[in-house]
Design an enzyme around this catalytic site. Structure first.
Site, short mmCIF file in Angstrom:
data_model
loop_
_atom_site.label_atom_id
_atom_site.label_comp_id
_atom_site.label_asym_id
_atom_site.label_seq_id
_atom_site.Cartn_x
_atom_site.Cartn_y
_atom_site.Cartn_z
N ARG A 65 0.81 -1.22 0.00
CA ARG A 65 0.00 0.00 0.00
C ARG A 65 0.84 1.27 0.00
NH1 ARG A 65 -5.18 -1.12 3.40
NH2 ARG A 65 -5.82 -3.10 2.53
N ASP A 109 -1.95 5.86 8.36
CA ASP A 109 -0.80 5.37 7.59
C ASP A 109 -0.29 6.43 6.62
OD1 ASP A 109 -2.53 3.16 8.48
OD2 ASP A 109 -1.04 1.88 7.54
#
Length: 515
Positions: A387, A433
């Protein structure tokens, strides 16, 4: 749309200094009009602009306005460069004293050729650091706005704002709120410099004649004065578009400035093409408050250098996204092999992340009024946390296209990365994140609902890591999908489940204590 290239100025300073130069290095340039002097890459300055606008799909006609003193030079240039000689307009001036002024030259072309269309105006004697920007993108942005368009760039560190026309641009609407012609120090904090590169709607052309009536003195008939009047006094809506490159108008500069900027821009061209750009983004661990980022809570997290995604961008003839040999398999030993790999690793490799980031990046720049150069590139990646590919790709694209923190600030960058994943690829994800990927290190995050509703992002504060204790990290080599685990929590929170709502408040209090 019609394009008008202005080259009617009498560059007396530069011409005089070339003529009187004792080194002999510039003897071959004596008498040459400034727009026909050598530009970046060895081609004449005007050659570059003619190549840029010589597109029938974009412009029905291109006109060149010059003066009587240099008319023969430009007539000969037109013949040699397939420019229609009948479109070279002579303003009749022979000296600096009898010049018409830039705005009057534009009005002459419009009146004498009875032009009734949208018009793009460019100074044909303007050096440009980037020879490859997309002029079609400029036109698209202009047509998307209910007003005129002014191109600007961000001043380099050595340039002074009092030597330029400075624009103050609203970051949300992109409307130019104020135009300041060569402002004194301290009047504005803006470092955005307007250049003679404008688009005018046909409905607004009468403003040009009105301005000339109100400003009979030739010294006031500059484009700087015109835009000051149009924006500050007449309140006509004018929008700004940024080109991430430098511009230098050589109309009234001396020989030393001309050679300095030519060398500076030429060196930039030589340095940029072949050097690959490699960027990494890192995984994070939540120290406190996890997973409150999606629940208007607070959290502290830090990045971990052991786990990363790395993207490399290289300039290339076409745009290429290279598959990863492990993460984007297209060949298998057998059907059973395909079954085992697909069951264990799924179908979702990194190519879709590269493609989605590139798509959203172009969309963002178009909407934010940033014209990108027409450079292509090849992207490849390696990763042990897929990701983070989006964040690493965005870093590469920003470097490649010279997009700064002012164009895409860190809090907005975190939103951008999340939007690529959630809106484009429907991946369950949160801001935590992405914030840490952008800021790196140890970060305190407050996702207060009121803050996010008002400005679109929370409060993100980097913290000093020097006093942290030694951490040990335990992890699973083959983890489960955290999104599945959190999905039920989110639904409970959305439903107002008191246990979950209270838990998130408690996590937020613990986060402040930990900070």
């Amino acid at each position: 749309m019609i394009c008008i290239l202005l080259v009617a100025g009498h560059g007396t300073i530069l011409e005089t200094q070339i003529k009187s130069d004792v080194t002999g290095l510039y003897a071959h340039l004596t008498g040459v009009p400034k727009a026909l002097l050598p530009g970046v890459g060895g081609k004449k300055i005007l050659d570059f602009w003619w190549e840029t606008v010589n597109t029938r799909q974009l412009f029905s006609e291109v006109y060149l306005v010059t003066n009587a003193d240099k008319y023969k030079h430009y007539e000969r240039w037109a013949t040699a460069n397939d420019f229609p000689v009948e479109n070279v307009v002579n303003d009749g001036s022979t000296t600096l004293d009898d010049r018409l002024g830039a705005v009057a030259d534009l009005e002459l072309a419009i009146r004498s050729r009875q032009l009734q269309d949208d018009i793009m105006v460019i100074a044909g004697d303007m050096l440009c650091a980037d020879q490859n920007f997309d002029i079609a993108q400029v036109i698209r942005f202009f047509k998307s706005k209910p007003g005129e368009l002014a191109i600007y760039y961000e001043l380099e560190s050595g340039e002074k704002s009092y030597t330029r026309g400075i624009v103050e641009v609203c970051p949300n609407t992109h409307r130019v709120m104020r135009f300041l012609e060569k402002p004194q120090e301290g009047i504005t904090a803006s470092r955005l410099a307007s250049v003679v590169f404008y688009c005018l709607r046909k409905e607004s052309l009468p403003y040009i004649s009105e301005f000339l009536i109100q400003h009979p003195d030739v010294n006031d008939r500059t484009f700087g004065k015109f835009w000051e009047w149009l924006i500050n006094e007449e309140k006509v809506p004018v929008y700004g578009m940024k080109l991430p490159t430098g511009f230098q108008l050589i109309g009234q500069v001396g020989l030393s400035d001309y050679t300095k900027w030519l060398a500076h821009y030429s060196s930039k061209q030589q340095l940029s093409p072949s050097k690959p750009i490699t960027c990494r983004s890192y995984a994070r661990v939540g120290l406190m408050g996890n997973p409150s980022d999606g629940f208007n809570g607070k959290t502290i997290a830090m990045s971990i250098a052991n786990f990363w995604a790395e993207v490399t961008l290289m300039e290339s003839q076409t745009l290429v996204l290279l598959p990863h040999p492990l993460n984007d398999p297209t060949e298998f030993g057998s059907l059973q092999d395909l079954f085992q790999i697909s069951r264990k690793e799924g179908y979702l490799g990194g190519l879709r992340l590269l493609q989605a980031t590139c798509k959203k990046f172009y969309q963002f720049c178009s909407e934010q009024g940033i014209a990108l150069s027409k450079q292509n590139f090849t992207l490849k990646y390696d990763t042990n946390i897929p990701r983070a590919i989006v964040s690493a790709t965005l870093k590469c694209l920003m470097k490649f296209y010279n997009i700064t923190d002012n164009d895409l600030p860190k809090p907005i960058r975190a939103n951008f990365i999340l939007n690529v994943e959630t809106d484009e690829l429907f991946i369950t994800a949160g801001l935590q994140d992405r914030v840490v990927q952008v800021y790196e290190g140890l970060v305190y995050m407050d996702f207060n609902k009121q803050l996010i509703d008002e400005r679109g992002y929370g409060e993100y504060i980097p913290l000093d890591m020097s006093d942290l204790p030694l951490f040990w990290l335990a992890y699973l080599g083959d983890p489960s999908d955290s999104g599945r685990i959190h999905s039920n929590v989110r639904q409970c929170w959305l439903n107002g489940d008191s246990a979950v709502v209270e838990a998130m408040k408690s996590f937020a209090e613990l986060t402040d204590q930990a900070r």
